[in-house]
Design an enzyme around this catalytic site. Structure first.
Site, mmCIF file in Angstrom:
data_model
loop_
_atom_site.group_PDB
_atom_site.id
_atom_site.type_symbol
_atom_site.label_atom_id
_atom_site.label_comp_id
_atom_site.label_asym_id
_atom_site.label_seq_id
_atom_site.Cartn_x
_atom_site.Cartn_y
_atom_site.Cartn_z
ATOM 1 N N LYS A 1 47.029 40.822 43.395
ATOM 2 C CA LYS A 1 47.099 41.583 44.639
ATOM 3 C C LYS A 1 47.480 40.699 45.839
ATOM 4 O O LYS A 1 48.047 41.184 46.807
ATOM 5 C CB LYS A 1 45.744 42.255 44.935
ATOM 6 C CG LYS A 1 45.221 43.189 43.845
ATOM 7 C CD LYS A 1 45.973 44.487 43.767
ATOM 8 C CE LYS A 1 45.229 45.615 43.069
ATOM 9 N NZ LYS A 1 44.824 45.383 41.680
HETATM 10 C C1 LIG Z 1 44.780 46.216 40.542
HETATM 11 C C2 LIG Z 1 44.674 45.555 39.230
HETATM 12 C C3 LIG Z 1 45.279 46.091 38.085
HETATM 13 C C4 LIG Z 1 46.021 47.405 38.107
HETATM 14 O O1 LIG Z 1 47.221 47.344 38.855
HETATM 15 P P1 LIG Z 1 47.944 48.678 39.334
HETATM 16 O O2 LIG Z 1 49.023 48.230 40.252
HETATM 17 O O3 LIG Z 1 46.890 49.477 40.081
HETATM 18 O O4 LIG Z 1 48.421 49.395 38.138
HETATM 19 C C5 LIG Z 1 45.177 45.376 36.899
HETATM 20 N N1 LIG Z 1 44.486 44.211 36.828
HETATM 21 C C6 LIG Z 1 43.886 43.684 37.905
HETATM 22 C C7 LIG Z 1 43.133 42.416 37.754
HETATM 23 C C8 LIG Z 1 43.948 44.330 39.144
HETATM 24 O O5 LIG Z 1 43.353 43.801 40.203
#
Ligand SMILES: *Cc1c(COP(=O)(O)O)cnc(C)c1O
Length: 464
Positions: free
Chosen positions: A112
């Site tokens: 993120k």
């Molecule tokens: C947010 C997240 C996901 C999922 O990603 P999306 O973009 O919502 O599909 C998977 N793994 C981790 C560690 C995350 O923080």
């Protein structure tokens, strides 16, 4: 570049407005009016660029009417300045066919950071140019919140309100959100699950007078700018493992379908991608829709990969819009079906079309544990449970000998973010990197609130 809504009832807008608005006024998601396409010559030139230079090259066609090249240069270099590795993301070879793409070397140890660090710089620049203030509200299943707190702390013209589900995120994730002493950060623990948090955010966005009055903005992956920033590492990693014109397949642990949609965008822009595999835990709405065409909400189950404990994948709407050749009437109808009946159906000819690009797989809790353990014993590699879900599905895909591409499996978080789950599966406690150790001793600050839109609105009114 202008942006249009998947539901067709909002006027096209420029990038800056798209960044600030988040969700379109008609309830749809913004998407570029058309896809730029990089020529093969450009793709060859891109291969040797640093991460930052590649990011600039990919992002500029989408933001050119809002930021100059000079401004984008500053945004990108500031954003990635506090990543631990010069390359920003690392590729690890698991075998001849399978590679792990580590996306957790940013400040909060999950992928993120790649988008959040960029968009906080974009917000800061836009707001200061227009002498404006905003209240950002977001829902998190853990990692979005910590990335947002880190990216927006001490930003002058922004208040951040971040909603997280009580008891459904890891201690480290919670501490990353609640130990910031920055005055513009409000971490709010909701008595509910992630979908409840996301629904509160969505209804606030649809109350236009409140949104106007309180200058509400969003940073969830429904915000196009986040998807855009994530497109870059698909190019970067594919260039590293594949020769020119050789196709790569990506396997993406998925929840809200934001990350994998960025992979689809990369393909649209001209990157040679064979398949995009969406990997889910037992909250498998995405696996079911890719396999059967039925998108049906279920109950949210708590799992060891909490950032994927989601039963409504908001970004899937963008894919529907694309799949139906940008027909906003059909997109609107399917979303109405979902609201009314809790499900919609993609007919078989359209499902075939979808399956040309997308594959899917699921990992049960037991399988995720086994993958965590095997990855440790056979490769001496500790991975986070989300990453293990992806690896399980990648291995499964590679068993099908009719597929013949290399697979890049995304490592979406650092194992130390989920020490309990990792320990339970491997008997080993992953080391927390030094740079975030101090959160364990800091005092936590958060507000505990009911699953109530009105309560949250009142809170924002008082503190915004
Ligand atoms: C947010 C997240 C996901 C999922 O990603 P999306 O973009 O919502 O599909 C998977 N793994 C981790 C560690 C995350 O923080």
């Amino acid at each position: 570049m202008r942006y249009i809504s998947t539901r067709g009832k909002s006027a096209p807008i420029n990038f800056e407005k798209c960044l600030i608005n988040g969700l379109a006024p008609d309830g749809g998601l913004y998407i570029p009016e058309k896809w730029p396409k990089f020529s093969s010559q450009t793709l060859i030139e891109m291969k040797h660029l640093s991460y930052e230079e590649l990011a600039k090259k990919i992002i500029i066609p989408f933001v050119g009417d809002s930021f100059s090249e000079f401004e984008l240069n500053n945004i990108v270099y500031k954003a990635y300045n506090n990543f631990e590795k010069k390359e920003k993301c690392l590729l690890k070879k698991i075998n001849e066919k399978l590679f792990l793409l580590e996306l957790f070397h940013g400040p909060t140890l999950a992928f993120k950071d790649f988008a959040m660090q960029i968009i906080s710089q974009m917000f800061e620049l836009t707001l200061s140019k227009n002498n404006n203030n905003i209240n950002i509200i977001g829902a998190t299943s853990g990692d979005t919140g910590s990335a947002a707190v880190e990216a927006f702390k001490n930003k002058k013209n922004v208040n951040l309100f971040i909603l997280f589900p009580k008891g459904r995120i890891s201690n480290i994730q919670r501490r990353q959100m609640t130990t910031s002493s920055s005055k513009n950060i409000n971490a709010i623990m909701i008595d509910g699950d992630f979908d409840d948090c996301q629904n509160i955010v969505k209804s606030i966005f649809q109350d236009f007078s409140f949104k106007e009055r309180m200058k509400i903005s969003g940073i969830n992956s429904i915000n196009w700018a986040r998807i855009l920033a994530q497109v870059v590492y698909y190019f970067y990693s594919s260039f590293k493992v594949s020769s020119y014109n050789e196709k790569t397949t990506f396997c993406v642990p998925s929840g809200n379908f934001g990350n994998i949609f960025a992979g689809y965008v990369a393909k649209k822009l001209g990157l040679s991608i064979e398949h995009l595999i969406t990997a889910t835990n037992r909250n498998d709405i995405l696996n079911r829709v890719v396999k059967t065409g039925v998108y049906k909400k279920g109950k949210v189950h708590k799992t060891m990969s909490p950032s994927m404990d989601i039963q409504i994948s908001s970004n899937f709407e963008r894919l529907l819009f694309e799949l139906f050749e940008r027909n906003h009437k059909i997109t609107q109808k399917l979303m109405t079906d979902l609201k009314r009946d809790g499900k919609f159906l993609i007919e078989s000819d359209m499902l075939k079309k979808l399956n040309k690009h997308f594959k899917s797989g699921v990992s049960s809790e037991k399988e995720t544990k086994k993958t965590l353990k095997d990855t440790f014993t056979k490769m001496n590699e500790l991975v986070c449970p989300h990453t293990a879900v992806g690896l399980k599905v990648s291995h499964e895909y590679l068993k099908d000998l009719s597929f013949n591409t290399k697979v890049i499996s995304l490592a979406t978080a650092h194992p130390a973010k989920f020490p309990e789950a990792v320990f339970e599966s491997t008997g080993k406690i992953p080391n927390l990197p030094n740079r975030i150790k101090d959160i364990m001793n800091k005092k936590e600050n958060y507000f505990e609130m009911n699953n109530s839109v009105d309560d949250i609105k009142k809170f924002i009114t008082e503190r915004g």
